[in-house]
Design a protein around this motif. Structure first.
Motif, short mmCIF file in Angstrom:
data_model
loop_
_atom_site.label_atom_id
_atom_site.label_comp_id
_atom_site.label_asym_id
_atom_site.label_seq_id
_atom_site.Cartn_x
_atom_site.Cartn_y
_atom_site.Cartn_z
N ALA A 99 74.14 -7.77 9.38
CA ALA A 99 74.93 -8.86 8.80
C ALA A 99 74.34 -9.34 7.47
CB ALA A 99 75.00 -10.02 9.79
N ARG A 100 73.02 -9.37 7.36
CA ARG A 100 72.37 -9.94 6.17
C ARG A 100 72.12 -8.90 5.08
NH1 ARG A 100 67.51 -13.44 8.77
NH2 ARG A 100 66.97 -13.67 6.54
N TRP A 101 71.93 -7.65 5.44
CA TRP A 101 71.63 -6.60 4.46
C TRP A 101 72.48 -5.37 4.75
CZ3 TRP A 101 67.46 -9.21 6.89
CH2 TRP A 101 66.65 -9.98 6.05
N PRO A 102 73.80 -5.43 4.60
CA PRO A 102 74.66 -4.30 4.98
C PRO A 102 74.34 -3.00 4.24
CG PRO A 102 75.89 -5.95 3.73
CD PRO A 102 74.59 -6.57 4.09
N GLU A 103 74.05 -3.07 2.94
CA GLU A 103 73.75 -1.85 2.19
C GLU A 103 72.40 -1.27 2.59
OE1 GLU A 103 74.11 -2.38 -2.00
OE2 GLU A 103 76.18 -3.11 -1.90
N GLU A 104 71.41 -2.14 2.72
CA GLU A 104 70.08 -1.68 3.13
C GLU A 104 70.10 -1.16 4.56
OE1 GLU A 104 70.79 -4.50 1.68
OE2 GLU A 104 69.49 -4.80 -0.07
N TYR A 105 70.90 -1.79 5.41
CA TYR A 105 71.02 -1.33 6.80
C TYR A 105 71.60 0.08 6.84
CZ TYR A 105 72.58 -1.07 11.67
OH TYR A 105 72.78 -0.68 12.97
N ALA A 106 72.63 0.32 6.03
CA ALA A 106 73.25 1.65 6.00
C ALA A 106 72.25 2.71 5.57
CB ALA A 106 74.46 1.65 5.06
N ALA A 107 71.36 2.37 4.66
CA ALA A 107 70.33 3.31 4.18
C ALA A 107 69.07 3.26 5.05
CB ALA A 107 69.97 2.99 2.74
N TRP A 108 68.98 2.25 5.91
CA TRP A 108 67.81 1.98 6.76
C TRP A 108 66.54 1.87 5.91
CZ3 TRP A 108 68.34 -0.52 10.89
CH2 TRP A 108 67.31 -0.64 11.82
N GLU A 109 66.64 1.04 4.88
CA GLU A 109 65.51 0.76 3.98
C GLU A 109 65.31 -0.75 3.94
OE1 GLU A 109 63.44 2.76 2.64
OE2 GLU A 109 64.42 4.71 2.89
N ALA A 110 64.28 -1.23 4.62
CA ALA A 110 64.03 -2.66 4.72
C ALA A 110 63.44 -3.22 3.43
CB ALA A 110 63.07 -2.94 5.87
N PRO A 111 63.93 -4.36 2.94
CA PRO A 111 63.30 -5.01 1.79
C PRO A 111 61.83 -5.33 2.11
CG PRO A 111 65.43 -6.01 2.27
CD PRO A 111 65.11 -5.11 3.42
N GLY A 112 60.95 -4.83 1.27
CA GLY A 112 59.52 -5.04 1.51
C GLY A 112 58.93 -4.11 2.54
N GLY A 113 59.72 -3.19 3.05
CA GLY A 113 59.22 -2.27 4.08
C GLY A 113 58.68 -0.98 3.48
N GLU A 114 58.21 -0.09 4.34
CA GLU A 114 57.64 1.18 3.90
C GLU A 114 58.73 2.24 3.72
OE1 GLU A 114 53.56 2.62 5.49
OE2 GLU A 114 54.47 1.49 7.13
N PRO A 115 58.71 2.98 2.64
CA PRO A 115 59.63 4.12 2.49
C PRO A 115 59.32 5.19 3.53
CG PRO A 115 58.67 3.49 0.37
CD PRO A 115 57.90 2.76 1.42
N VAL A 116 60.34 5.89 3.98
CA VAL A 116 60.14 6.90 5.03
C VAL A 116 59.19 8.00 4.58
CG1 VAL A 116 62.31 6.49 6.25
CG2 VAL A 116 62.26 8.10 4.33
N THR A 117 59.23 8.36 3.31
CA THR A 117 58.36 9.44 2.84
C THR A 117 56.89 9.05 2.92
OG1 THR A 117 58.73 8.66 0.58
CG2 THR A 117 60.08 10.50 1.34
N GLU A 118 56.59 7.78 2.65
CA GLU A 118 55.21 7.32 2.73
C GLU A 118 54.72 7.30 4.17
OE1 GLU A 118 54.51 3.67 0.67
OE2 GLU A 118 55.35 4.43 -1.23
N VAL A 119 55.59 6.88 5.09
CA VAL A 119 55.23 6.88 6.51
C VAL A 119 54.99 8.31 6.99
CG1 VAL A 119 55.95 6.23 8.84
CG2 VAL A 119 56.56 4.78 6.89
N ALA A 120 55.88 9.21 6.63
CA ALA A 120 55.75 10.62 7.04
C ALA A 120 54.43 11.20 6.58
CB ALA A 120 56.92 11.43 6.50
N THR A 121 54.07 10.95 5.32
CA THR A 121 52.81 11.47 4.78
C THR A 121 51.62 10.83 5.46
OG1 THR A 121 53.83 11.90 2.63
CG2 THR A 121 51.44 11.69 2.68
N ARG A 122 51.66 9.54 5.67
CA ARG A 122 50.55 8.81 6.32
C ARG A 122 50.27 9.35 7.71
NH1 ARG A 122 51.31 4.38 9.66
NH2 ARG A 122 53.24 3.60 8.70
N VAL A 123 51.33 9.50 8.51
CA VAL A 123 51.16 9.92 9.89
C VAL A 123 50.77 11.40 9.98
CG1 VAL A 123 52.30 10.16 12.14
CG2 VAL A 123 52.71 8.12 10.72
N ALA A 124 51.43 12.24 9.20
CA ALA A 124 51.11 13.68 9.24
C ALA A 124 49.67 13.94 8.79
CB ALA A 124 52.09 14.46 8.36
N ASN A 125 49.22 13.23 7.76
CA ASN A 125 47.84 13.40 7.31
C ASN A 125 46.85 12.98 8.39
OD1 ASN A 125 48.55 14.45 4.83
ND2 ASN A 125 48.32 12.53 3.72
#
Length: 209
Positions: A99-125
């Motif tokens: 309701a509050r972030w419809p565009e960000e919700y559709a992309a699943w990118e939280a304001p101030g959150g971690e990008p998926v690529t950074e999480v993937a690299t962090r965990v895989a490493n």
């Protein structure tokens, strides 16, 4: 035999049930989650793990400790196995976020959150770093979180980002098994031990279908 990694998602929390984004918030297991951790431990003990490492968040660490007690292993802690940071979404429900972030919700990118690529690299490493400490036939259990594990698995397998949606989410206290081969890591099992509850995590909604 070759080195293997078991990627174990933590047990259920109240925020999972309420579909709240947990991220780095340190939410404990609920009663169901504790029972799930004990059940998973009884099954994974048969694989004879040689090393256990956990996220520093208590829901993952308590899940790992259930296995550690059963097999007589200490649980190491690595902050790099934390869940994806949710920024302004942490503590909010899916409905509130949409309701509050419809565009960000559709992309699943939280304001101030971690990008998926950074999480993937962090965990895989982190997976590579701990797996390097195993004997040739060792088995590492990583107790972590739904989105973090799925993204880390995709990165470890060398999948291009556009194919990451092909790997679905993990249910509470379900696990995936990775094995190191001559050409890198391969996925032997995914979302094994699934219990008859839906997947509820901080991952993309389509990963939970």
């Amino acid at each position: 035999m070759s080195r293997r990694i078991v990627c174990l998602r933590h047990g259920q929390t109240l925020w999972n049930v309420e579909q709240r984004f947990q991220g780095h918030s340190d939410i404990p297991l609920d009663e169901t989650g504790m029972a799930q951790a004990e059940r998973a431990a009884s099954l994974l003990a048969a694989l004879r793990p040689t090393m256990i490492v956990s996220s520093d968040l208590q829901r993952a660490n308590d899940t790992a400790q259930a296995l550690g007690r059963l097999v007589g292993l200490d649980v190491a802690i690595d902050k790099d196995f934390r869940e994806r940071g949710g920024g302004e979404w942490e503590g909010l429900t899916r409905e509130e976020i949409a309701a509050r972030w419809p565009e960000e919700y559709a992309a699943w990118e939280a304001p101030g959150g971690e990008p998926v690529t950074e999480v993937a690299t962090r965990v895989a490493n982190a997976m590579r770093r701990w797996a390097a400490r195993l004997d040739d036939d060792g088995l590492l259990v990583v107790a972590s979180h739904g989105a973090a594990l799925r993204l880390g698995i995709c990165e470890l397998l060398g999948l291009p980002e556009q194919l990451w949606p092909a790997i679905g989410g993990l249910g509470n206290c379900s696990w995936s098994v990775l094995q190191e081969g001559r050409r890198g890591w391969r996925l032997l099992e995914h979302n094994a031990g699934t219990l008859p509850e839906p997947v509820r995590s901080d991952d993309k909604p389509e990963a939970e279908v």
